[in-house]
Enzyme design. Structure first.
Site, short mmCIF file in Angstrom:
data_model
loop_
_atom_site.label_atom_id
_atom_site.label_comp_id
_atom_site.label_asym_id
_atom_site.label_seq_id
_atom_site.Cartn_x
_atom_site.Cartn_y
_atom_site.Cartn_z
N GLY A 27 0.80 -1.28 -0.03
CA GLY A 27 0.12 0.05 0.08
C GLY A 27 0.78 1.27 0.18
N GLY A 32 5.91 5.14 -8.44
CA GLY A 32 6.79 3.64 -8.70
C GLY A 32 5.62 2.54 -8.92
N HIS A 33 4.91 2.38 -8.10
CA HIS A 33 3.95 1.29 -8.04
C HIS A 33 2.93 1.55 -9.50
CE1 HIS A 33 4.18 1.37 -3.76
NE2 HIS A 33 4.45 0.17 -3.87
N GLY A 143 9.98 -3.53 -8.67
CA GLY A 143 10.79 -2.71 -9.15
C GLY A 143 12.19 -2.83 -8.85
N ASP A 146 14.10 -1.79 -5.07
CA ASP A 146 14.38 -2.85 -4.21
C ASP A 146 15.55 -4.17 -5.16
OD1 ASP A 146 13.30 -1.57 -2.09
OD2 ASP A 146 11.28 -2.08 -3.26
N GLN A 149 15.80 -7.49 -3.09
CA GLN A 149 14.80 -8.28 -2.90
C GLN A 149 14.39 -9.04 -4.23
OE1 GLN A 149 10.97 -6.55 -1.11
NE2 GLN A 149 10.37 -6.02 -3.43
N ARG A 183 8.03 5.28 2.09
CA ARG A 183 8.53 6.04 3.19
C ARG A 183 8.74 7.48 3.07
NH1 ARG A 183 10.32 1.89 6.90
NH2 ARG A 183 10.43 -0.01 6.15
O1 PAF Z 1 8.35 -4.45 -1.88
C1 PAF Z 1 7.45 -4.40 -1.26
O2 PAF Z 1 6.51 -3.62 -0.98
C2 PAF Z 1 7.23 -5.64 -0.34
O3 PAF Z 1 8.64 -6.24 0.16
C3 PAF Z 1 6.53 -6.84 -1.12
C4 PAF Z 1 7.16 -7.18 -2.30
C5 PAF Z 1 5.14 -6.30 -1.35
C6 PAF Z 1 6.56 -7.95 -0.04
O4 PAF Z 1 5.72 -7.63 1.10
#
Ligand code: PAF
Length: 272
Positions: A27, A32-33, A143, A146, A149, A183
């Protein structure tokens, strides 16, 4: 846009045998989203966005609690983007079933954020794996901001032979170079200016390394500069070779500079 909260409704939806492009989020949606979603919409699959603030990937309760949330605004954005499905699971819906895959954490997880946020990547891989087991999307949109990740999820998917392809998308930045991040909502105007200075200095440093053909990359001078402009806490500034995922030493490697630092209590990360 259909909002789904229960796994039984996900199961019903899966009976339709649609192919899904899936964008997991916590959320606090931003440009970016939006870019991830627009990229996903370019394929003809159904788009599904999830909103779930995953407690298992936070290192402290205060960080989890202060994570910016704004479901009403998020829903408005997702409707405007014509997302097909929004999945808002409860904690139980995500964590109460037994997983089939084995959580795989590549050794890259011990570098960068992994050194400073114990358990964080395990929490991320765990939750995304659960989403993948529930939804079986054809594509997973993530993205590059990150990057660590993204790489760790790629490795987990490969190791477990999960039939989902990760689509990595560019980092979207404001004009002042600050990458969009949920953030950022917790930053004051003054901190945003300071963050922008940091990212500009890092970008300059990368250009300097290339121009001066540096053969032993180090960031001592850059760290001094950052401390001088008022950055009190830096978790790391490292050059990482984007192919080998090892620390880069020379100007002619294909590398990015990865950074994580604090502005007051807000931790920002980036790489470019
Ligand atoms: O990048 C994020 O917002 C989170 O790490 C994700 C991939 C939704 C996992 O909770």
């Amino acid at each position: 846009m259909k909002i789904i909260r229960q796994n039984k409704d996900i199961k019903k939806l899966l009976e339709k045998k649609y192919k899904f492009s899936f964008i997991p989020t916590m959320g606090g949606l931003h440009k970016g989203h939006e870019f991830l979603i627009k990229e996903a919409k370019r394929r003809k699959n159904r788009t599904m966005v999830s909103i779930f603030v995953n407690p298992k990937q936070f290192n402290s309760k205060t960080d989890f609690k202060s994570y910016p949330r704004n479901l009403k605004k998020d829903i408005k954005i997702l409707k405007r983007l014509k997302v097909d499905y929004l999945y808002i699971p409860s904690y139980r819906a995500i964590f109460s079933f037994k997983i089939k895959n084995k959580i795989y954490l590549d050794s890259f997880s011990s570098k960068l954020c992994g050194k400073f946020r114990p358990g964080h990547f395990k929490g991320v891989v765990n939750v995304v794996n659960r989403f993948l087991e529930l939804i079986s999307p054809k594509y997973l949109y993530l993205g590059n901001k990150d990057f660590q990740q993204l790489i760790l999820l790629k490795k987990h998917i490969k190791k477990n032979k999960i039939p989902t392809t990760i689509v990595s998308c560019n980092t979207i930045r404001m004009r002042n170079l600050l990458p969009y991040s949920t953030r950022n909502n917790n930053l004051s105007k003054k901190s945003i200016k300071l963050a922008s200075k940091v990212f500009n200095l890092i970008r300059k440093e990368k250009k300097l390394i290339k121009r001066k053909k540096v053969t032993r990359i180090n960031f001592l001078k850059l760290r001094k500069k950052l401390s001088y402009i008022g950055i009190k806490k830096i978790d790391y500034i490292k050059a990482i070779n984007l192919s080998t995922l090892k620390y880069a030493k020379k100007h002619n490697e294909r590398f990015n500079i990865f950074s994580a630092f604090y502005l007051n209590d807000v931790r920002l990360i980036d790489n470019f």
